[in-house]
Motif scaffolding. Structure first.
Motif, PDB file in Angstrom:
ATOM      1  N   TYR A 162       3.894 -45.512  -4.924  1.00 50.55           N
ATOM      2  CA  TYR A 162       4.433 -44.897  -3.796  1.00 50.55           C
ATOM      3  C   TYR A 162       3.254 -45.201  -2.693  1.00 50.55           C
ATOM      4  N   THR A 163       2.132 -45.166  -3.275  1.00 47.32           N
ATOM      5  CA  THR A 163       0.774 -45.436  -2.202  1.00 47.32           C
ATOM      6  C   THR A 163       1.334 -46.892  -1.716  1.00 47.32           C
ATOM      7  N   GLU A 164       1.505 -47.840  -2.584  1.00 47.85           N
ATOM      8  CA  GLU A 164       1.999 -49.297  -2.047  1.00 47.85           C
ATOM      9  C   GLU A 164       2.824 -49.350  -0.964  1.00 47.85           C
ATOM     10  N   TYR A 165       3.907 -48.546  -1.556  1.00 47.13           N
ATOM     11  CA  TYR A 165       5.077 -48.378  -0.621  1.00 47.13           C
ATOM     12  C   TYR A 165       4.651 -47.887   0.782  1.00 47.13           C
ATOM     13  N   LEU A 166       3.832 -46.891   0.880  1.00 46.85           N
ATOM     14  CA  LEU A 166       3.583 -46.202   2.025  1.00 46.85           C
ATOM     15  C   LEU A 166       2.583 -47.241   3.024  1.00 46.85           C
ATOM     16  N   LYS A 167       1.734 -48.105   2.255  1.00 51.67           N
ATOM     17  CA  LYS A 167       0.874 -48.795   2.806  1.00 51.67           C
ATOM     18  C   LYS A 167       1.681 -50.014   3.557  1.00 51.67           C
ATOM     19  N   ARG A 168       2.659 -50.560   2.759  1.00 52.54           N
ATOM     20  CA  ARG A 168       3.479 -51.784   3.551  1.00 52.54           C
ATOM     21  C   ARG A 168       4.554 -51.308   4.257  1.00 52.54           C
ATOM     22  N   TRP A 169       5.198 -50.054   4.036  1.00 45.70           N
ATOM     23  CA  TRP A 169       6.219 -49.719   5.049  1.00 45.70           C
ATOM     24  C   TRP A 169       6.162 -48.317   5.363  1.00 45.70           C
ATOM     25  N   PRO A 170       5.112 -48.004   6.031  1.00 44.30           N
ATOM     26  CA  PRO A 170       4.793 -46.508   6.657  1.00 44.30           C
ATOM     27  C   PRO A 170       5.769 -45.884   7.359  1.00 44.30           C
ATOM     28  N   THR A 171       6.695 -46.572   8.020  1.00 43.92           N
ATOM     29  CA  THR A 171       7.926 -46.022   8.723  1.00 43.92           C
ATOM     30  C   THR A 171       9.305 -46.350   7.923  1.00 43.92           C
ATOM     31  N   GLY A 172       9.097 -46.800   6.679  1.00 42.33           N
ATOM     32  CA  GLY A 172      10.265 -47.326   6.248  1.00 42.33           C
ATOM     33  C   GLY A 172      11.306 -46.236   5.886  1.00 42.33           C
ATOM     34  N   GLU A 173      12.580 -46.603   5.270  1.00 45.39           N
ATOM     35  CA  GLU A 173      13.402 -45.767   4.919  1.00 45.39           C
ATOM     36  C   GLU A 173      13.403 -44.641   4.018  1.00 45.39           C
ATOM     37  N   ASP A 174      12.445 -44.893   3.155  1.00 46.66           N
ATOM     38  CA  ASP A 174      11.916 -44.121   2.165  1.00 46.66           C
ATOM     39  C   ASP A 174      10.528 -43.619   2.294  1.00 46.66           C
ATOM     40  N   ALA A 175      10.006 -43.658   3.306  1.00 45.92           N
ATOM     41  CA  ALA A 175       8.757 -43.237   3.538  1.00 45.92           C
ATOM     42  C   ALA A 175       8.497 -41.403   3.208  1.00 45.92           C
ATOM     43  N   ALA A 176       9.248 -41.054   3.795  1.00 45.00           N
ATOM     44  CA  ALA A 176       9.316 -39.481   3.738  1.00 45.00           C
ATOM     45  C   ALA A 176       9.637 -38.860   2.319  1.00 45.00           C
ATOM     46  N   PHE A 177      10.341 -39.668   1.507  1.00 41.64           N
ATOM     47  CA  PHE A 177      10.589 -39.422   0.016  1.00 41.64           C
ATOM     48  C   PHE A 177       9.415 -39.847  -0.767  1.00 41.64           C
ATOM     49  N   ALA A 178       8.724 -40.983  -0.387  1.00 40.15           N
ATOM     50  CA  ALA A 178       7.397 -41.440  -0.810  1.00 40.15           C
ATOM     51  C   ALA A 178       6.602 -40.092  -0.795  1.00 40.15           C
ATOM     52  N   LYS A 179       6.172 -39.798   0.420  1.00 40.92           N
ATOM     53  CA  LYS A 179       5.298 -38.991   0.611  1.00 40.92           C
ATOM     54  C   LYS A 179       5.647 -37.603  -0.128  1.00 40.92           C
TER      55      LYS A 179
END
Length: 192
Positions: A162-179
Motif C-alpha cells: 500500500y505504501t508503494e501504491y501511494l508513492k507511485r500513484w498518489p491520486t490513483g483509483e485505489d489511493a483512498a482505499f490504500a490509505k
C-alpha cells in the motif's frame, strides 16, 4: 445465494430459460448497449460458455480468445478451468503482444484468491510487475498485493504494498482505499 448459483462477483446477471435452466451470465458492470447485445447473443447461443468451449477447438491458440474464455469460466466460478486458460494465454504470449497476457496474469491472481491461495495470488501480481513493468495494470497489481497480503495475515507485506501504491500513484483509483487500509494495518486498535 452466492454459493447456490456460483456467483463469482457482483453484480452478476443470470439469463435463464423459462424453466430455470441457465443460458449464461454476465459479471461486473456492463453498459446498457453492450448488455442488450450480450443478452441477445446469449439467446441465439452466441458468446455463451457452451459456445465458447466449442470454439476453443479452433481458437485454442489465440491469446485474446483464451483470455475471454478464462473470464467466462471465472464468471461461472469454475476456478481451475479459468486458471488453465489464463496460464495458456501467458504461455502463448510471454511478451504481451496481444495485450491479453497481463490481463490474464491479474485474473490468474484473482482466481487463486478465490481459491484462498493468497500466496499464489501475490506471486501472480509480483510476476506481472516484473514481467511487464510498463503495464497499465501495475497499479492494480500493487493494490492487490496489499489486499491479498492482508487476507493472508501478512501485515508487513500489505503495508509495503500500500505504501508503494501511494508513492507511485498518489491520486490513483485505489489511493483512498490504500490509505484506509494502511491506517487499519498501522493502527489496528482504532479499526475495531
Amino acid at each position: 445465494m452466492r454459493d447456490k448459483y456460483g456467483i463469482a462477483g457482483l453484480p452478476t446477471v443470470i439469463l435463464a430459460k423459462p424453466g430455470g435452466e441457465e443460458i449464461d451470465r454476465t459479471i461486473g458492470y456492463v453498459k446498457t448497449g453492450n448488455f442488450i447485445s450480450t443478452v441477445e447473443g446469449y439467446q441465439k447461443g452466441i458468446g455463451t460458455l457452451a459456445a465458447m468451449k466449442l470454439e476453443e477447438k479452433t481458437k485454442g491458440k489465440d491469446p485474446a480468445f483464451l483470455f475471454l474464455l478464462g473470464e467466462k469460466f471465472f464468471a461461472h466460478s469454475l476456478w481451475d478451468a479459468a486458471e488453465a486458460r489464463f496460464e495458456k494465454v501467458i504461455a502463448l504470449d510471454p511478451d504481451n503482444k496481444s495485450g491479453s497476457a497481463d490481463k490474464a496474469m491479474i485474473n490468474s491472481a484473482s482466481t487463486w484468491a478465490k481459491k484462498e491461495d493468497y500466496a499464489r495470488a501475490i506471486s501472480c501480481c509480483h510476476d506481472l510487475l516484473k514481467r511487464w513493468p510498463d503495464s497499465h495494470l501495475n497499479s492494480d497489481a500493487t493494490a492487490y498485493v496489499g489486499w491479498y497480503a492482508t487476507k493472508a495475515g501478512k501485515s508487513d507485506e500489505a503495508i509495503a504494498a500500500y505504501t508503494e501504491y501511494l508513492k507511485r500513484w498518489p491520486t490513483g483509483e485505489d489511493a483512498a482505499f490504500a490509505k484506509e487500509e494502511l491506517e487499519k494495518l498501522k493502527n489496528p486498535a482504532k479499526s475495531n
